[in-house]
Scaffold this active site. Sequence first.
Site, PDB file in Angstrom:
ATOM      1  CB  SER A  39      36.198  19.591 -19.962  1.00 55.01           C
ATOM      2  OG  SER A  39      35.145  20.538 -20.532  1.00 55.01           O
ATOM      3  CG  HIS A  40      32.998  18.446 -23.370  1.00 54.76           C
ATOM      4  ND1 HIS A  40      31.862  19.274 -23.503  1.00 54.76           N
ATOM      5  CD2 HIS A  40      32.952  18.001 -21.930  1.00 54.76           C
ATOM      6  CE1 HIS A  40      31.000  19.338 -22.450  1.00 54.76           C
ATOM      7  NE2 HIS A  40      31.902  18.654 -21.426  1.00 54.76           N
TER       8      HIS A  40
END
Lengths: 501, 122
Positions: free
Chosen positions: A439-440
């Site tokens: 996600s990051h």
Amino acid sequence: MSHHAYQPKGPRFEAEADYVVVGSGAGGAMAAVTLARAGQQVAIVEAGPWREPKDYPSSAYGALRDLFDEYGTTVTMGRALWPVVQARVVGGTTVINSAIAVRTPSDVFDRWQREFDIPRAELADSVWRHEDRVERELCVEEVPAGSLGRSNELALLGGKRLEYENHVMRRYTKHCDGSGQCLQGCKAGKKQSTNLNYVPETLSRGGHVLSSAPVERVVFEGTRAIGVLGHFVDPLHRKRGAEFFVRAKKGVVIAASATHSPALLQRSGLRHPALGKFFRAHPGTGVFGVYDQPVDMNIGATQGWASIHYRDSPGLKLETLAIPPEMVAGRLSGGGHTLMARVKEFRHLAMWVCAVRAESHGTVKNGFGNRPSVRYTLDRADMEKLRTGLHLVAKTHFAAGAKRVIPGIQGLPYDLGPDQLHVLENAPLDPRAYVAILSHLFGGCVMGKDERTSVCDPNGRVHGYQGLLVADASVIPSNLGVNPQHTIMGLAGHFMERQVA
Amino acid sequence: MVAIFPGGSGLPGIVECDLDGFLDRFFQEAALALKLGLVAGAVLYQLSPLLTVGLPVPAFLLSEAQRERHLNRLLSHPIYLLRQACFLLKTVAGLCWGSHPSVRALYALPPYPPDPGSCRST
């Protein structure tokens, strides 16, 4: 000022501005509004459509269709196929994330100076100043107590009982009402995604916004970037529409994400040794806790609790994450009547996750159909962190009163009791045993002083080119160990301020 | 998909959750990669009972108990790509099943309003 949405096949659409900003997420919107406030005319060119909160979907299927990049089908090519979570909509991933605001930790700047020769003092002060501004403008607040919901409250209890640092999240929200719909876009309009503030402000300051307009390449005259070229794409049927060309009088700012920015520069002809390299992420996965009383995790803030206690060692961030029934159904193992018996417990489940501050890095290449191809695999040391993180999450569940946990790891029992925690300590280190996501995302166009190991200088300007900047997560040369939106915005603000100084 | 969410334990099966309507929308709207993945998962599920329960027949000819065993062995198969193909099928089926009003009601959640699919045109 003007917004230009999808245009069917016909004459070429042309526009001109001082600066063209490719992308409208955290980096792009921040870059655009900083330039616009400095009196520059800005054209934002965004691949996805412009959706207002009333247009947001409600279901997870609708979110994949209307908000996610290619239905969320971008996966890492490596030992395991892990989805890369990104949005394709005006506002970018700020529309689908949980709006978590964490200031860039001081040690991140120390590392950048040590390893990438990026001057610490001026950058840190400037980024933090921009982060202060964003906190004021986007109304960063702690999740209100009444909006936390049971899952976040239980996590606070578990963290307190285990006596490690843990806290209620601070997020870009205006009076979050705990509708639990962050991932589908906040229909209540509480989440301050950039499509609600910085993009409209750029427009109101005389800018242009092109939506449903994926950029195919940056156009150069010699080594000077002079504009961007692409075709509109119908947001519903994905048919190719009219060609567009947006001329940039002063510069082109690439902020299309850690996967799309390097891919765009590659297909624009840049042959830079570091381009597409040093792609990093915080891979994450979760453990369900099963509680005696209903948790109803979809009531309350999607993410409201976090701990950075283990950020430095072993390198983890712990968080709550509420996912809707349609995603839980896919996440619990098994099928048929076995699965039906398991999903029956839905109301009693709480999903908490760990995100790994992974040191592994991979590559991004421009792939088939102008889609980024990401090669990335966690090494053994990072897999050990992931395993430790899941053990910590499970321990926190038990401290909060869970009667069982469901780790969801291939080869392990479906659920574990409090006296079986040791099983997690010996969980497999093969990434293929885990259902995880990225996600990051960071890197691909990393900044630094050395042209052999970086794509941009410490002000976001691409080495060897004029009028070409990068202002998104792709410039970040290391992982952060915290949620990156604040850092991305701080850097974009800093770069643009330097550009117009 | 029917085998994955057959209903039971007081919960409706996917057939009762407008599966046909969902699939119609899915095949009209979804990205090509996702559609291909779903079809591949379904074909794999139908053709692989030999690998899981040792029977050289398509899955639709298995008894309900055999089908359940086949499905669960495929979903936890040691070969990662087989497991993932079936996981994709299950994930898409879950999107249909879990968002249906009858399922959400049992979880004390209000029905989802329709996904408008609209966007700014000016």
